[in-house]
Design an enzyme around this catalytic site. Structure first.
Site: not given
Length: 404
Positions: A67-68, A71, A166
């Site tokens: 997930h990170e 980003h 987010d």
């Protein structure tokens, strides 16, 4: 959030784990091994449930990392530097240096995280379905079923329109596009985040007084974190707006007083500390390159009897841990790095790595105190570009003049 254990680099991004992540691992393993898995797949030995809990916790951390990383990768493609990724008690943090240049970039960077979690949830659900259809091990089916719903839950929670989630970034991008004012949009998103945090805290206390136990504690913890993070984000946004367009060279102390790593504490106290009102002493080698940083606090920590024999290099903050910057770097990019063993200081070096200046908390305080003396609106019409250069000329009624 500081990293305690380095995991190396993934896709060119430094990845680390804060020691607090062990708490969430322990909670996950305990809850799954002695709660969910025995209910889903009864009759197995305890070690099988514990092993499944450990595997699930590791896979969950891998999903958080993905997930990170999403980003970070999109941020780098959109021109925003990434300092690193840290996994900790309440999830993961991708530490960005600088800000997106447009609402579209902001939306892309924020939205890719939840999309990644949804994709991981879909893949996990597919694996669980294939295992169940082909007669796979029931405990494996339960593991991937858990990963499916927890990733979707992670995506849904992150899409709540409240910074620093987010969804708050998505809200900021939308408001930025509508209002044409990034600062106003960021403040609105941060305030929404603070209100959401207070709601979670209230719900948590309600669960506690209702006798629902640990779930209430968890909500209070998450809610209080969101309140503090949203408050800090609003303050950072306002400071960033105040300091927009200011370079490191505009605030740094030039030609700082330096010392040599081999000089003793007693010598520098006699030569500098008692004669000048200074609290920061960069250490340089014969070529003028940084060898460490000593602050007044570090000097005072050395007992008086040891000062004649203690060399500065022995107590200095090592060069790798001293925040560094270039003179032409935006000050807003440096501020997040001014922490750690340097006591809020940073050194400024030229292209050859030679020391040319020093930035201290006093320098930052002065520029904040005098910011309202700057004339005009620092932002360009149509929205803020927090990392872009200042326009050389701004047209106004009756002619033009140089921008402040």
């Amino acid at each position: 959030m500081r990293s305690s254990i380095s995991l190396g680099r993934v896709g060119g991004v430094a990845v680390g784990i804060n020691i607090s992540v062990l708490v969430i691992v322990a909670i996950l393993v305990f809850g799954l091994a002695f709660g969910r898995f025995p209910i889903d797949v009864p009759g197995l030995p305890a070690w099988a449930y514990v092993l499944a809990g450990v595997v699930s916790a590791v896979l969950f951390l891998a999903c958080l990392l993905a997930h990170e990383l999403a980003h970070a990768i999109v941020a780098r493609r959109r021109g925003v530097e990434v300092s690193g990724i840290v996994l900790w008690l309440l999830g993961g943090v991708a530490e960005l240096r600088g800000e997106p240049r447009s609402p579209r970039d902001d939306l892309a960077i924020a939205g890719v995280g939840p999309l990644t979690s949804v994709a991981l949830g879909a893949v996990s659900a597919l694996v669980a379905w294939l295992l169940s259809m082909t007669g796979g091990v029931p405990l494996l089916v339960s593991i991937f079923t858990y990963l499916a719903w927890v990733n979707v839950l992670l995506a849904v929670f992150n899409l709540v329109p409240a910074a620093p989630l987010d969804g708050g970034r998505v809200l900021r991008a939308i408001l930025w596009s509508v209002w044409g004012d990034r600062v106003r949009a960021a403040v609105a998103a941060a305030r929404a985040g603070r209100m959401f945090g207070y709601v979670l805290v209230a719900l948590g206390f309600l669960q506690l007084v209702s006798g629902l136990g640990i779930q209430g504690v968890w909500l209070v913890l998450i809610g209080w974190f969101l309140v503090n993070a949203a408050t800090a984000e609003e303050q950072q946004t306002r400071v960033g707006a105040t300091l927009h367009g200011i370079r490191v060279a505009d605030v740094m102390s030039r030609e700082p007083v330096v010392a040599h790593p081999e000089e003793t504490v007693a010598a520098i106290v006699d030569r500098l500390v008692l004669r000048h009102r200074l609290s920061t002493y960069p250490l340089v080698d014969a070529d003028g390159r940084l060898s460490g940083l000593v602050t007044l606090n570090r000097l005072r920590d050395v007992p008086p009897p040891d000062r004649p024999l203690t060399r500065l290099g022995e107590i200095a903050c090592p060069p790798r841990d001293v925040p560094t910057a270039r003179p032409d770097e935006p000050l807003t990019d440096l501020l997040p790095r001014m922490s750690g063993c340097a006591d809020g200081r940073a050194v400024v070096v030229d292209a050859d790595g030679r020391l040319v200046g020093l930035v201290t908390p006093s320098d930052i305080t002065r520029v904040l105190q005098t910011a309202d003396l700057r004339t005009g609106d620092p932002y360009r019409t149509g929205g803020a570009d927090l990392t872009g250069p200042w326009p050389e000329v701004r047209h106004e009624r009756g002619g033009s003049r140089p921008a402040a």
